[in-house]
Design a protein around this motif. Structure first.
Motif, PDB file in Angstrom:
ATOM      1  N   SER A 268      11.568  94.121 -29.843  1.00  0.00           N
ATOM      2  CA  SER A 268      13.153  94.179 -29.800  1.00  0.00           C
ATOM      3  C   SER A 268      13.420  93.012 -28.754  1.00  0.00           C
ATOM      4  N   ALA A 269      12.696  93.139 -27.603  1.00  0.00           N
ATOM      5  CA  ALA A 269      13.629  91.952 -26.924  1.00  0.00           C
ATOM      6  C   ALA A 269      12.282  90.669 -27.393  1.00  0.00           C
ATOM      7  N   ALA A 270      11.620  90.913 -28.177  1.00  0.00           N
ATOM      8  CA  ALA A 270      10.411  89.742 -28.480  1.00  0.00           C
ATOM      9  C   ALA A 270      11.435  88.691 -29.951  1.00  0.00           C
ATOM     10  N   LEU A 271      11.498  89.927 -29.918  1.00  0.00           N
ATOM     11  CA  LEU A 271      12.310  89.477 -31.544  1.00  0.00           C
ATOM     12  C   LEU A 271      13.482  89.371 -31.666  1.00  0.00           C
ATOM     13  N   PHE A 272      14.556  89.653 -30.852  1.00  0.00           N
ATOM     14  CA  PHE A 272      15.992  89.476 -30.692  1.00  0.00           C
ATOM     15  C   PHE A 272      16.613  88.440 -29.306  1.00  0.00           C
ATOM     16  N   GLY A 273      15.637  89.089 -28.446  1.00  0.00           N
ATOM     17  CA  GLY A 273      16.576  88.523 -27.345  1.00  0.00           C
ATOM     18  C   GLY A 273      17.376  90.046 -26.467  1.00  0.00           C
ATOM     19  N   ASP A 274      18.337  89.009 -25.202  1.00  0.00           N
ATOM     20  CA  ASP A 274      19.057  89.661 -25.000  1.00  0.00           C
ATOM     21  C   ASP A 274      20.283  90.647 -25.886  1.00  0.00           C
ATOM     22  N   LEU A 275      20.275  92.147 -26.253  1.00  0.00           N
ATOM     23  CA  LEU A 275      20.894  92.201 -27.059  1.00  0.00           C
ATOM     24  C   LEU A 275      22.241  93.422 -26.269  1.00  0.00           C
ATOM     25  N   GLY A 277      26.305  96.123 -26.616  1.00  0.00           N
ATOM     26  CA  GLY A 277      27.129  96.402 -27.405  1.00  0.00           C
ATOM     27  C   GLY A 277      26.206  97.679 -28.640  1.00  0.00           C
ATOM     28  N   ILE A 278      26.595  97.795 -29.819  1.00  0.00           N
ATOM     29  CA  ILE A 278      26.169  98.744 -30.537  1.00  0.00           C
ATOM     30  C   ILE A 278      24.888  97.641 -31.178  1.00  0.00           C
ATOM     31  N   HIS A 279      24.045  96.334 -30.671  1.00  0.00           N
ATOM     32  CA  HIS A 279      23.058  96.291 -30.970  1.00  0.00           C
ATOM     33  C   HIS A 279      22.176  97.216 -30.276  1.00  0.00           C
ATOM     34  N   VAL A 280      22.567  97.046 -29.114  1.00  0.00           N
ATOM     35  CA  VAL A 280      21.174  98.214 -27.513  1.00  0.00           C
ATOM     36  C   VAL A 280      20.528  99.401 -28.535  1.00  0.00           C
ATOM     37  N   LEU A 281      21.812  99.917 -29.427  1.00  0.00           N
ATOM     38  CA  LEU A 281      20.706 100.551 -30.213  1.00  0.00           C
ATOM     39  C   LEU A 281      19.763  99.742 -31.422  1.00  0.00           C
ATOM     40  N   HIS A 282      20.735  99.166 -32.455  1.00  0.00           N
ATOM     41  CA  HIS A 282      19.790  98.350 -33.142  1.00  0.00           C
ATOM     42  C   HIS A 282      18.686  97.542 -33.184  1.00  0.00           C
ATOM     43  N   GLY A 283      19.153  97.226 -32.413  1.00  0.00           N
ATOM     44  CA  GLY A 283      17.679  96.310 -32.112  1.00  0.00           C
ATOM     45  C   GLY A 283      16.241  97.077 -31.971  1.00  0.00           C
ATOM     46  N   PRO A 284      16.155  97.848 -31.092  1.00  0.00           N
ATOM     47  CA  PRO A 284      15.097  98.573 -30.763  1.00  0.00           C
ATOM     48  C   PRO A 284      14.998  99.405 -31.903  1.00  0.00           C
ATOM     49  N   GLY A 285      15.810 100.064 -33.348  1.00  0.00           N
ATOM     50  CA  GLY A 285      15.687 101.347 -33.670  1.00  0.00           C
ATOM     51  C   GLY A 285      14.853 100.417 -34.886  1.00  0.00           C
ATOM     52  N   GLU A 286      15.501  99.192 -35.032  1.00  0.00           N
ATOM     53  CA  GLU A 286      14.579  98.379 -36.502  1.00  0.00           C
ATOM     54  C   GLU A 286      13.397  98.103 -35.359  1.00  0.00           C
ATOM     55  N   ALA A 287      12.869  97.649 -34.647  1.00  0.00           N
ATOM     56  CA  ALA A 287      11.294  97.265 -34.009  1.00  0.00           C
ATOM     57  C   ALA A 287      11.022  99.045 -34.373  1.00  0.00           C
ATOM     58  N   TYR A 288      11.659  99.726 -33.989  1.00  0.00           N
ATOM     59  CA  TYR A 288      10.560 100.765 -33.952  1.00  0.00           C
ATOM     60  C   TYR A 288      10.058 101.302 -35.282  1.00  0.00           C
ATOM     61  N   ALA A 289      11.442 101.171 -36.144  1.00  0.00           N
ATOM     62  CA  ALA A 289      10.709 101.218 -37.376  1.00  0.00           C
ATOM     63  C   ALA A 289       9.859 100.422 -38.230  1.00  0.00           C
ATOM     64  N   HIS A 290       9.514  99.692 -37.612  1.00  0.00           N
ATOM     65  CA  HIS A 290       8.871  98.523 -38.972  1.00  0.00           C
ATOM     66  C   HIS A 290       7.302  99.596 -37.685  1.00  0.00           C
TER      67      HIS A 290
END
Length: 333
Positions: A268-275, A277-290
């Motif tokens: 997630s950090a490599a894809l989206f950088g530092d997150l 608020g709610i994006h602390v949930l969404h970023g790694p969740g999206e990475a996990y899904a893939h």
């Protein structure tokens, strides 16, 4: 049909509530977030259409997220309205304590599995705790299932279950009007989050891809989303989002090839950088899904919290079905 746009400064942006009032019933699709100012806004907007909150007969919810279901309880308290929601989401909308606790426990388990650092986990838990009230008061929720039909002022709305972003996410399809109210199944600007938005969804990316294909097959002329403006080519938009996920999966493969075994948090950090608020949930969740999708197809393997490539040069496109249409529908304006 009328659209009311309700404020939402916490999540994706303005929320759409659709008012079906061209007959004896007053029916809403979605309800907005449970903030006093938003409740007041809904009251004022309904009044401008000649209605009162106490007049609402039914609310059809596309899914359980608070920006869509938060005011359902307040509406029911004022009007006695029946609140309809897919059976997968009904316990959460109803405020069932065991279901809410199970969802929070599952979140905590996922945070550990994703490799989320302790300080960021505490930050996210604090954010989620501070915004729990946005879900509003519990209500009596009437569950439905895929294929159920609602007769509303002479029109028939069929429930089309489209899990991925949420376990119970459902569109309401009016074949007669060639339109569908799609909630967050597809959006005109952003791609709906998968993996983090509802940790109860098994195989989040695979489930969402199947839902996109179902929307393509449904092929309504117009889609009315939960946020922003109408979508005039829903099938084209769904195909565009599917191809976006193919490209994102390629990006995840690139990260694993470059960095070696990695956690969803690191990807997630490599894809989206530092997150925040709610994006602390969404970023790694999206990475996990893939990552989970890659593991399910034997391209990667999981060891503890880390994923590593088994195939250094996979044919990523082959891991996804062909949407069958080539139209590209990006957001403009």
């Amino acid at each position: 049909m009328h659209r009311i746009r309700l404020d939402n400064t916490v999540f994706e942006g303005l929320n759409n509530v659709y008012v079906l009032d061209d007959g004896p019933e007053l029916v809403l699709i979605d309800a907005g977030v449970a903030l006093p100012e938003v409740h007041e806004q809904l009251t004022e907007e309904l009044a401008a259409l000649g209605h009162d909150v106490a007049d609402v007969d039914r609310v059809l919810l596309t899914h359980w997220h608070s920006d869509h279901a938060g005011l359902a309880g307040a509406i029911q308290s004022a009007s006695g309205a029946t609140i309809h929601v897919h059976e997968a989401d009904a316990p959460l909308v109803a405020g069932d304590e065991a279901s809410l606790l199970e969802e929070r426990d599952l979140q905590a388990e996922k945070f550990r599995e994703w490799g989320m650092p302790d300080d960021r986990r505490e930050e996210l838990s604090e954010f989620l705790g501070d915004h729990m009230d946005l879900g509003g008061e519990p209500c009596e929720a009437t569950p439905f299932v895929d294929g159920d039909r609602f007769e509303v002022n002479g029109r028939t709305l069929e429930a089309v279950h489209l899990p991925g972003h949420a376990a119970g996410l459902t569109a309401f399809h009016d074949a007669g009007a060639d339109e569908a109210f799609v909630g967050d199944a597809i959006l005109p600007k952003y791609t709906p989050n998968v993996g983090g938005a509802d940790v109860r969804v098994d195989d989040p990316l695979g489930s969402y891809v199947a839902s996109l294909l179902a929307l393509i097959d449904l092929d309504p002329g117009v889609a009315w989303p939960g946020h922003r403006d109408r979508i005039d080519d829903p099938a084209g938009r769904a195909a565009t989002i599917l191809r976006h996920h193919v490209e994102r999966t390629r990006n995840v493969v690139d990260v694993l090839r470059r960095e070696g075994p990695s956690t969803p948090w690191a990807v997630s950090a490599a894809l989206f950088g530092d997150l925040h608020g709610i994006h602390v949930l969404h970023g790694p969740g999206e990475a996990y899904a893939h990552l989970d999708h890659l593991a399910d197809h034997g391209v990667a393997e999981r060891d503890g919290t880390r994923y590593a490539l088994v195939d250094d040069d996979p044919d990523v496109a082959s891991l996804f079905p062909d949407p069958g249409i080539d139209r590209v529908v990006e957001w403009e304006g």
